[in-house]
Design an enzyme around this catalytic site. Structure first.
Site, mmCIF file in Angstrom:
data_model
loop_
_atom_site.group_PDB
_atom_site.id
_atom_site.type_symbol
_atom_site.label_atom_id
_atom_site.label_comp_id
_atom_site.label_asym_id
_atom_site.label_seq_id
_atom_site.Cartn_x
_atom_site.Cartn_y
_atom_site.Cartn_z
ATOM 1 N N CYS A 17 -2.796 8.344 3.970
ATOM 2 C CA CYS A 17 -2.617 7.794 2.618
ATOM 3 C C CYS A 17 -3.826 8.104 1.753
ATOM 4 O O CYS A 17 -3.720 8.164 0.534
ATOM 5 C CB CYS A 17 -2.405 6.295 2.700
ATOM 6 S SG CYS A 17 -3.680 5.457 3.637
ATOM 7 N N GLU B 256 0.893 -1.156 0.000
ATOM 8 C CA GLU B 256 0.000 0.000 0.000
ATOM 9 C C GLU B 256 0.924 1.196 0.000
ATOM 10 O O GLU B 256 1.511 1.536 1.027
ATOM 11 C CB GLU B 256 -0.862 0.028 1.275
ATOM 12 C CG GLU B 256 -1.734 -1.179 1.488
ATOM 13 C CD GLU B 256 -2.804 -1.309 0.445
ATOM 14 O OE1 GLU B 256 -3.212 -0.268 -0.107
ATOM 15 O OE2 GLU B 256 -3.211 -2.428 0.142
#
Ligand code: NAP
Length: 672
Positions: free
Chosen positions: A295, A256
């Site tokens: 994020c 990720e």
């Protein structure tokens, strides 16, 4: 001297030598030192595999889910110490709630999903059985089984608790032990969380270990049964992806990485009103929460050219109101970045983007701006959006770039220039615009958050990964998938197609397969849960279905559909050759054939699964039922278990009329 962040390995807390100092985000004071030097990381992997993995694999999915549930509750009851430490990372109380309570919440969500969606066994059948021969003697089933290695979880600094727990929960449920490697700048908070978990005594030894500091020695011993799930920058992801563990020894790797998420305002949202306000608030909130160090935060604000000035004005007004200050002060809305290095990196990223600066001067409260990593939110505007460096550079902080578009196709093109993102929000009331954009953007995203003034207030939010939904994204976002409910367990499991006889598959899975042996030992509804065996079966007497039955059922229920009532119309249809019995009557008559009428161990029927009416039932049919115990699942301490019965309704020529699973609750001997 600063305290060492200890690692939790081989069942004990240990310090490495020559620690690297970690400073408070608020005042630059050294909070802790981090080092893994001298720790026996290879032994930690062996301990995880033999002690942790062995213990986990001996538990069923439901038993693991119960531990996660108790752990989630225990953590929620003891968060004070964590909140105090979290302030040092720059997190406000609201930020800490996302990280700490949100992390415990992920455990509870996984516990609930695991209990509901997984069998009470150690093997998870994947999909339906597949018939491979005409006579039914050779079949196949995909199975998911726990891998025998360790799940190494390398996390970013921004969510030291949630980042660990959202990965730990699926690995634990899948039966695989975890070694977590927190990011150095906030490792002290992860350490405190792992200590809390250790103190609960709920997690089996070796199922969760932590290494703070360099993990080269661990990477050197990983092999094909192990996995690495990485969260962090694209640059580190690239480095790890080429590590010999991954390239030469087949360690599974998922990433990720950073992501240039967007928010798109639809033309139908106009220049003011509730939907427009919702858009402004969504963007502002993503800049403020965790000071934009998320994020999922919005980096690109993509709006119709006609709305650009209005959006700019509204955002500047909103950003000016942010209360920036000491995260320990309950009135503070936005704390500092994690540290001075991050502040320097952010300033460099802003310069590299090179867009027009629209806003950068929200005032701070009374804080140490020299040693604390405080910043103002920054709004940039790209004058030539298609060429903007904002599509390539991630400013990891409260910074976003405004861009104007002319057509919806242009809007999709601008978003796609981010080359794969975790999430984009689409805001506007027109469903055609929203649907077109949703489908246009889907190939570039792991998640799309599409809202208007009606759904917006109920939304879980742009930036909140939800345990039930996929978190991850293609391309630049790393190509990984986390969360997404039970999908995330698959990273930790091996899918194997097992071919064999129905008896073999019954023996392997503990679930009865069509065509496997049955035994008749008396009416199975008279057996308590413990006495019932998979394969216990009942063949009923038969009952003749008459035209009078159909008439009476129609009168009782009011269901006078033509196929049951009108001989000519039924015969004229392409499906039937004359009047047919109601399918629901066939089910009811079948129940009348197989139930045990007296009070007994079968307490209740709570539903049917997989119902199919295979052939029409015409008056004159002699129906009978074959009922077989297919699967059992004990509910601990409830006094009963759930039993699934394979049910087939047949006619006098053994034609299949209906097939379904009956779901019942069956008492244990102690239960009644
Ligand atoms: P980072 O510098 O890439 O570090 C991430 C993790 O990798 C840290 O634990 C770091 O440990 C470790 N690491 C670095 N080099 C390593 C190596 N050679 N071998 C093994 N481990 C290594 O990222 P960060 O600064 O912590 O986090 C910010 C970045 O993460 C941003 O780009 C952000 O977008 C991204 N992020 C993405 C997501 C997502 O879900 N997509 C979520 C959060 C953050 P040390 O700290 O000890 O170096």
């Amino acid at each position: 001297m600063a305290r060492s962040v200890e690692s939790f390995l081989n069942g004990r807390w240990q310090s490495g030598t020559d620690g690297r100092p970690v400073r408070s985000a608020v005042n630059g004071r050294v909070v802790a030192e981090v080092s893994a030097q001298g720790l026996d990381q290879a032994a930690a992997r062996s301990y995880a595999i033999t002690t942790g993995g062995g213990a986990l694999r001996a538990l069923t999915f439901h038993q693991r889910a119960a531990i996660l549930r108790n752990l989630g509750k225990a953590l929620l009851a003891e968060t004070d110490e964590l909140y105090a430490l979290s302030c040092e990372t720059g997190a406000t109380a609201a930020d800490s709630a996302i990280d700490i309570d949100g992390g415990a919440g992920a455990l509870l969500s996984y516990a609930a999903m695991g209990r509901k969606e997984l069998p009470n066994r150690t093997v998870w059948p994947d999909g339906d059985p597949i018939s491979l021969s005409r006579d039914g003697r050779f079949v196949a089933q995909h199975l998911n089984v726990s891998r025998l290695g360790v799940a190494l979880q390398i996390n970013a600094f921004n969510f030291p608790c949630w980042g660990m727990l959202e990965k730990f929960a699926p690995a634990f449920l899948a039966g695989v032990p975890t070694i977590v490697k927190p990011a150095t700048p906030t490792a002290y908070l992860t350490e405190a969380m792992v200590r809390l978990i250790d103190r609960t005594g709920l997690v089996p030894d070796g199922a969760l270990q932590m290494i703070a500091g360099d993990i080269t020695a661990l990477l050197d011993v990983l092999d094909e049964q192990d996995s690495i799930s990485f969260t962090g920058s694209a640059a580190t992801a690239r480095q790890l992806r080429s590590n010999p563990a991954v390239v030469d020894r087949g360690t599974r790797f998922t990433a990720e990485a950073d992501s240039l998420n967007a928010a798109v305002l639809l033309p139908s949202a106009g220049n003011d009103g509730p939907t427009f306000e919702l858009f402004i608030e969504t963007v502002a909130s993503e800049l403020r929460v965790k000071a934009g160090q998320k994020c999922t935060a919005i980096r690109r604000i993509i709006v119709p050219a006609s709305a650009c000035s209005a959006v700019e004005e509204a955002l500047v007004e909103r950003l000016t109101t942010f209360r920036i200050g000491d995260p320990a002060d309950p009135a503070t809305e936005m704390g500092p970045l994690v540290g001075l290095e991050q502040r320097t990196a952010l300033q460099q990223a802003i310069e590299q983007i090179g867009a027009t600066v629209v806003h950068e001067t929200t005032p701070f409260g009374d804080v140490d701006v020299e040693h604390g990593a405080f910043v103002s939110p920054v709004l940039l505007r790209a004058e030539t959006p298609a060429e903007s460096a904002a599509h390539q550079i991630e400013p990891f902080g409260p910074v976003a770039t405004l861009m104007a578009y002319d057509t919806l196709t242009d809007a999709v093109d601008l978003v796609a220039r981010g080359r794969g993102s975790l999430v984009t929000s689409v805001v506007g009331p027109d469903l055609t615009e929203a649907a077109d954009l949703t489908l246009g953007l889907a190939p570039y995203h792991g998640r799309l958050h599409v809202v208007d003034a009606t759904s917006g207030p109920s939304s879980t939010g742009h930036g909140s990964p939800v345990p039930q939904l996929v978190h991850g994204g293609p391309g630049r976002a790393g190509g990984g998938e986390e969360l997404g409910g039970m999908r995330s367990l698959l990273t930790h499991m091996q899918r194997t197609a097992v071919q064999g006889s129905p008896d073999l598959l019954t023996a392997v899975t503990g679930r009865w397969f069509d065509g496997a042996r049955r035994q008749e030992r008396g009416h199975p509804f008279t057996f308590h849960f413990e006495d019932l065996a998979v394969g216990d079966s009942l063949q009923t007497e038969s009952r003749r279905i008459t035209i009078e039955d159909i008439e009476r059922f129609a009168e009782l229920t009011g269901d006078t559909f033509y196929a049951h009532m009108d001989e000519q119309a039924a015969a004229a249809s392409p499906i039937f050759s004359g009047r047919v019995a109601h399918g629901y009557f066939v089910l009811s008559a079948a129940a009348g054939l197989f139930v045990w009428p007296d009070p007994g161990p079968v307490l209740a029927n709570y539903g049917l699964d997989n119902l199919r009416f295979a052939t029409p039932t015409y008056p004159g049919a002699e129906i009978r039922v074959v009922l077989t115990c297919k699967e059992k699942s004990l509910r601990p301490d409830a006094g009963y278990g759930e039993v699934r019965w394979d049910t087939k309704v047949l006619d006098q020529n053994d034609n299949l009329l209906a097939a379904y699973d009956v779901l019942t609750m069956v008492a244990t001997r102690e239960g009644n």
